[in-house]
Design an enzyme around this catalytic site. Structure first.
Site, PDB file in Angstrom:
ATOM      1  N   ASN A 183       9.186   4.167   2.942  1.00 55.87           N
ATOM      2  CA  ASN A 183       9.159   3.695   4.319  1.00 55.87           C
ATOM      3  C   ASN A 183      10.494   3.023   4.598  1.00 55.87           C
ATOM      4  OD1 ASN A 183       6.101   3.252   3.373  1.00 55.87           O
ATOM      5  ND2 ASN A 183       6.175   3.573   5.558  1.00 55.87           N
ATOM      6  N   HIS A 240       5.632   4.580  12.442  1.00 54.72           N
ATOM      7  CA  HIS A 240       5.548   4.484  10.974  1.00 54.72           C
ATOM      8  C   HIS A 240       6.526   5.514  10.424  1.00 54.72           C
ATOM      9  CE1 HIS A 240       3.073   4.123   7.107  1.00 54.72           C
ATOM     10  NE2 HIS A 240       3.725   5.258   6.904  1.00 54.72           N
ATOM     11  N   ARG A 282       0.846  -1.210   0.000  1.00 60.78           N
ATOM     12  CA  ARG A 282       0.000   0.000   0.000  1.00 60.78           C
ATOM     13  C   ARG A 282       0.880   1.258   0.000  1.00 60.78           C
ATOM     14  NH1 ARG A 282      -0.439   4.784   2.542  1.00 60.78           N
ATOM     15  NH2 ARG A 282       0.075   3.717   4.481  1.00 60.78           N
ATOM     16  N   ASP A 283       1.570   1.514   1.089  1.00 59.06           N
ATOM     17  CA  ASP A 283       2.329   2.765   1.181  1.00 59.06           C
ATOM     18  C   ASP A 283       3.433   2.784   0.132  1.00 59.06           C
ATOM     19  OD1 ASP A 283       3.218   5.213   2.053  1.00 59.06           O
ATOM     20  OD2 ASP A 283       3.480   4.617   4.133  1.00 59.06           O
ATOM     21  N   HIS A 301       9.244   7.026   7.761  1.00 58.66           N
ATOM     22  CA  HIS A 301       9.850   7.081   6.428  1.00 58.66           C
ATOM     23  C   HIS A 301      11.334   7.379   6.620  1.00 58.66           C
ATOM     24  CE1 HIS A 301       6.203   6.794   3.835  1.00 58.66           C
ATOM     25  NE2 HIS A 301       5.639   7.034   4.990  1.00 58.66           N
ATOM     26  N   CYS A 327       4.535   9.323   0.127  1.00 67.18           N
ATOM     27  CA  CYS A 327       3.153   9.772   0.023  1.00 67.18           C
ATOM     28  C   CYS A 327       3.106  10.828  -1.061  1.00 67.18           C
ATOM     29  CB  CYS A 327       2.672  10.350   1.353  1.00 67.18           C
ATOM     30  SG  CYS A 327       1.037  11.106   1.210  1.00 67.18           S
TER      31      CYS A 327
HETATM   32  P1  HMG Z   1     -12.520  15.428  -2.217  1.00 71.29           P
HETATM   33  O1  HMG Z   1     -12.137  15.816  -3.613  1.00 71.29           O
HETATM   34  O2  HMG Z   1     -12.532  16.478  -1.180  1.00 71.29           O
HETATM   35  O3  HMG Z   1     -13.913  14.679  -2.074  1.00 71.29           O
HETATM   36  O4  HMG Z   1     -11.541  14.228  -1.792  1.00 71.29           O
HETATM   37  P2  HMG Z   1     -15.124  14.404  -2.984  1.00 71.29           P
HETATM   38  O5  HMG Z   1     -16.130  13.755  -2.105  1.00 71.29           O
HETATM   39  O6  HMG Z   1     -15.489  15.646  -3.744  1.00 71.29           O
HETATM   40  O7  HMG Z   1     -14.618  13.308  -4.024  1.00 71.29           O
HETATM   41  C1  HMG Z   1     -13.859  13.579  -5.184  1.00 71.29           C
HETATM   42  C2  HMG Z   1     -14.072  12.450  -6.188  1.00 71.29           C
HETATM   43  O8  HMG Z   1     -13.576  11.233  -5.638  1.00 71.29           O
HETATM   44  C3  HMG Z   1     -15.539  12.197  -6.488  1.00 71.29           C
HETATM   45  O9  HMG Z   1     -15.595  11.708  -7.808  1.00 71.29           O
HETATM   46  C4  HMG Z   1     -15.908  11.093  -5.556  1.00 71.29           C
HETATM   47  O10 HMG Z   1     -16.959  10.292  -5.998  1.00 71.29           O
HETATM   48  C5  HMG Z   1     -14.628  10.284  -5.497  1.00 71.29           C
HETATM   49  P3  HMG Z   1     -16.229  12.617  -8.979  1.00 71.29           P
HETATM   50  O11 HMG Z   1     -17.633  12.920  -8.541  1.00 71.29           O
HETATM   51  O12 HMG Z   1     -15.352  13.835  -9.062  1.00 71.29           O
HETATM   52  O13 HMG Z   1     -16.129  11.729 -10.194  1.00 71.29           O
HETATM   53  N1  HMG Z   1     -14.439   9.570  -4.237  1.00 71.29           N
HETATM   54  C6  HMG Z   1     -14.020   8.288  -4.153  1.00 71.29           C
HETATM   55  N2  HMG Z   1     -13.713   7.383  -5.090  1.00 71.29           N
HETATM   56  C7  HMG Z   1     -13.333   6.168  -4.671  1.00 71.29           C
HETATM   57  N3  HMG Z   1     -13.219   5.837  -3.357  1.00 71.29           N
HETATM   58  C8  HMG Z   1     -13.492   6.729  -2.393  1.00 71.29           C
HETATM   59  C9  HMG Z   1     -13.928   8.018  -2.775  1.00 71.29           C
HETATM   60  N4  HMG Z   1     -14.280   9.111  -2.084  1.00 71.29           N
HETATM   61  C10 HMG Z   1     -14.590  10.061  -2.990  1.00 71.29           C
HETATM   62  N5  HMG Z   1     -13.366   6.389  -1.113  1.00 71.29           N
HETATM   63  C11 HMG Z   1     -10.865  12.352  -0.467  1.00 71.29           C
HETATM   64  C12 HMG Z   1     -11.551  13.691  -0.476  1.00 71.29           C
HETATM   65  C13 HMG Z   1     -10.641  11.937   0.970  1.00 71.29           C
HETATM   66  C14 HMG Z   1     -11.770  11.338  -1.178  1.00 71.29           C
HETATM   67  C15 HMG Z   1      -9.528  12.487  -1.252  1.00 71.29           C
HETATM   68  O14 HMG Z   1      -8.822  13.566  -0.723  1.00 71.29           O
HETATM   69  C16 HMG Z   1      -8.669  11.258  -1.156  1.00 71.29           C
HETATM   70  O15 HMG Z   1      -9.023  10.208  -1.674  1.00 71.29           O
HETATM   71  N6  HMG Z   1      -7.480  11.369  -0.495  1.00 71.29           N
HETATM   72  C17 HMG Z   1      -6.625  10.253  -0.270  1.00 71.29           C
HETATM   73  C18 HMG Z   1      -5.186  10.674  -0.322  1.00 71.29           C
HETATM   74  C19 HMG Z   1      -4.300   9.480  -0.058  1.00 71.29           C
HETATM   75  O16 HMG Z   1      -4.684   8.345  -0.295  1.00 71.29           O
HETATM   76  N7  HMG Z   1      -3.069   9.714   0.431  1.00 71.29           N
HETATM   77  C20 HMG Z   1      -2.152   8.660   0.715  1.00 71.29           C
HETATM   78  C21 HMG Z   1      -2.560   7.825   1.881  1.00 71.29           C
HETATM   79  S1  HMG Z   1      -2.148   8.556   3.438  1.00 71.29           S
HETATM   80  C22 HMG Z   1      -0.485   8.228   3.655  1.00 71.29           C
HETATM   81  O17 HMG Z   1       0.154   7.723   2.791  1.00 71.29           O
HETATM   82  C23 HMG Z   1       0.140   8.515   5.002  1.00 71.29           C
HETATM   83  C24 HMG Z   1       0.390   7.248   5.841  1.00 71.29           C
HETATM   84  O18 HMG Z   1       1.230   6.350   5.147  1.00 71.29           O
HETATM   85  C25 HMG Z   1       1.032   7.630   7.177  1.00 71.29           C
HETATM   86  C26 HMG Z   1       2.246   8.549   7.016  1.00 71.29           C
HETATM   87  O19 HMG Z   1       3.223   8.150   6.356  1.00 71.29           O
HETATM   88  O20 HMG Z   1       2.178   9.627   7.539  1.00 71.29           O
HETATM   89  C27 HMG Z   1      -0.933   6.512   6.130  1.00 71.29           C
HETATM   90 MG    MG Z   2       3.391   6.455   5.099  1.00 68.70          MG
END
Ligand code: HMG
Ligand code: MG
Length: 287
Positions: free
Chosen positions: A247, A205, A13-14, A207, A238
């Protein structure tokens, strides 16, 4: 045999969320299947986020459908909202994770919400998860440093950690998202967080951008943390954290912990094989 320390494998995933190449589902499945034989209890291999935000995770349901599920292994998925949660349940994820941040700048950039709004979004997820007995992990990003807001106060991390824990997250994973933490900043952060969440419910966690992840793990062990996230082959980063490297590599953490007398229960030969596979995927050669 030494004291037990768990490595939570997050590479599929990450790691893979940050690869430039669109990695075919079959390659992801092969990596997870290889990791399933290494002795992990938990492998994060899916993320039900918007494909507009992270196109690399678009095949998550297919990955969960394609893997050979090994007994005793939980296959985890990220879920930012109810839609993601429902998709993760339909795809038979064994557990899910909500993800928040300790800094407003990163929260906005990563999930387009303030910290407060993100926690409100998690409320229905926690309720629905409780009803079906689905374990939920809670991530907090930027626990010491934020690429947008700079240094993060330990008290802020403790506040978010306490809220996620009180909502029902069974474990809080503390992310040094951009790999800028030091043993000193990790220690200060953990001292604040362990005042509100028991150390045995925390995970590190880290990096490895600045090459200090292993030193930060040592500092965390001294504070009682016994779970660490890592990505095989050092995959990862990320997309919303500029400059974030991978990571810390699972094989490096496993060897380091073994040298320090801890037991991870992992098979180093299988991990080496998975790391080769991960590096080949990164080079675009497949498995
Ligand atoms: P948004 O644009 O504010 O929300 O995104 P929205 O509700 O307007 O949705 C935008 C579009 O996405 C829409 O589609 C929704 O239907 C769709 P459109 O109408 O434009 O065609 N949508 C989805 N599609 C599939 N699955 C869903 C979903 N939700 C909405 N669940 C949102 C808000 C949270 C959805 C967006 O910002 C997002 O997906 N962000 C995720 C970012 C991400 O994944 N980052 C990496 C993971 S975190 C990380 O890596 C850190 C970690 O490792 C820890 C660390 O290292 O610190 C965990
Ligand atoms: Mg991470």
């Amino acid at each position: 045999m030494g004291e037990r320390v768990e490595i939570f494998e997050v590479g599929p995933r990450d790691g893979l969320q940050n690869e430039k190449r669109a990695i075919p589902v079959a390659e992801k499945v092969a990596l997870v299947d290889c990791l399933s034989g290494a002795g992990f209890s938990r492998i994060e291999c899916a993320s039900f986020v918007s494909p507009k935000w992270v196109p690399q995770m678009a095949g998550s349901a297919e990955v969960l459908a394609g893997i050979a599920r090994a007994p005793g292994v939980r296959y985890a998925a990220l879920t930012p909202n109810m839609r993601g949660f429902q998709d993760a349940v339909a795809a038979r994820a064994s557990e899910v994770a909500v993800f928040a941040a300790a800094s407003e700048g990163f929260s906005k950039a990563n999930i387009n919400a303030t910290i407060e709004e993100s926690i409100a979004r998690f409320v229905p997820i926690m309720e629905a998860a409780r009803e079906i007995g689905m374990p939920v992990r809670g991530y907090i990003s930027c626990v010491t440093d934020c690429p947008y807001d700079g240094a993060v106060a330990p008290g802020k991390v403790a506040e978010v950690a306490e809220r996620l824990f009180d909502m029902g997250c069974y474990e809080i994973s503390l992310g040094d998202t951009i790999g800028q933490a030091t043993p000193e900043s990790i220690t200060a952060m953990l001292q604040a967080v362990s005042g509100v969440v028991p150390a045995d419910r925390l995970a590190g966690h880290y990096h490895d951008t600045a090459g200090r992840a292993l030193a930060n793990i040592d500092a965390s062990l001294a504070q009682g943390v016994r779970v660490f996230d890592a990505a095989v082959g050092g995959l990862g980063g990320c997309p919303y954290a500029p400059g974030a490297a991978g990571n810390v590599a699972t094989e490096a953490v496993q060897a380091h912990l073994a040298r320090s007398g801890y037991d991870t229960g992992l098979d180093a030969a299988v991990i080496a094989r998975a790391a080769d596979m991960a590096r080949a995927m990164r080079r675009g050669e497949g498995s």
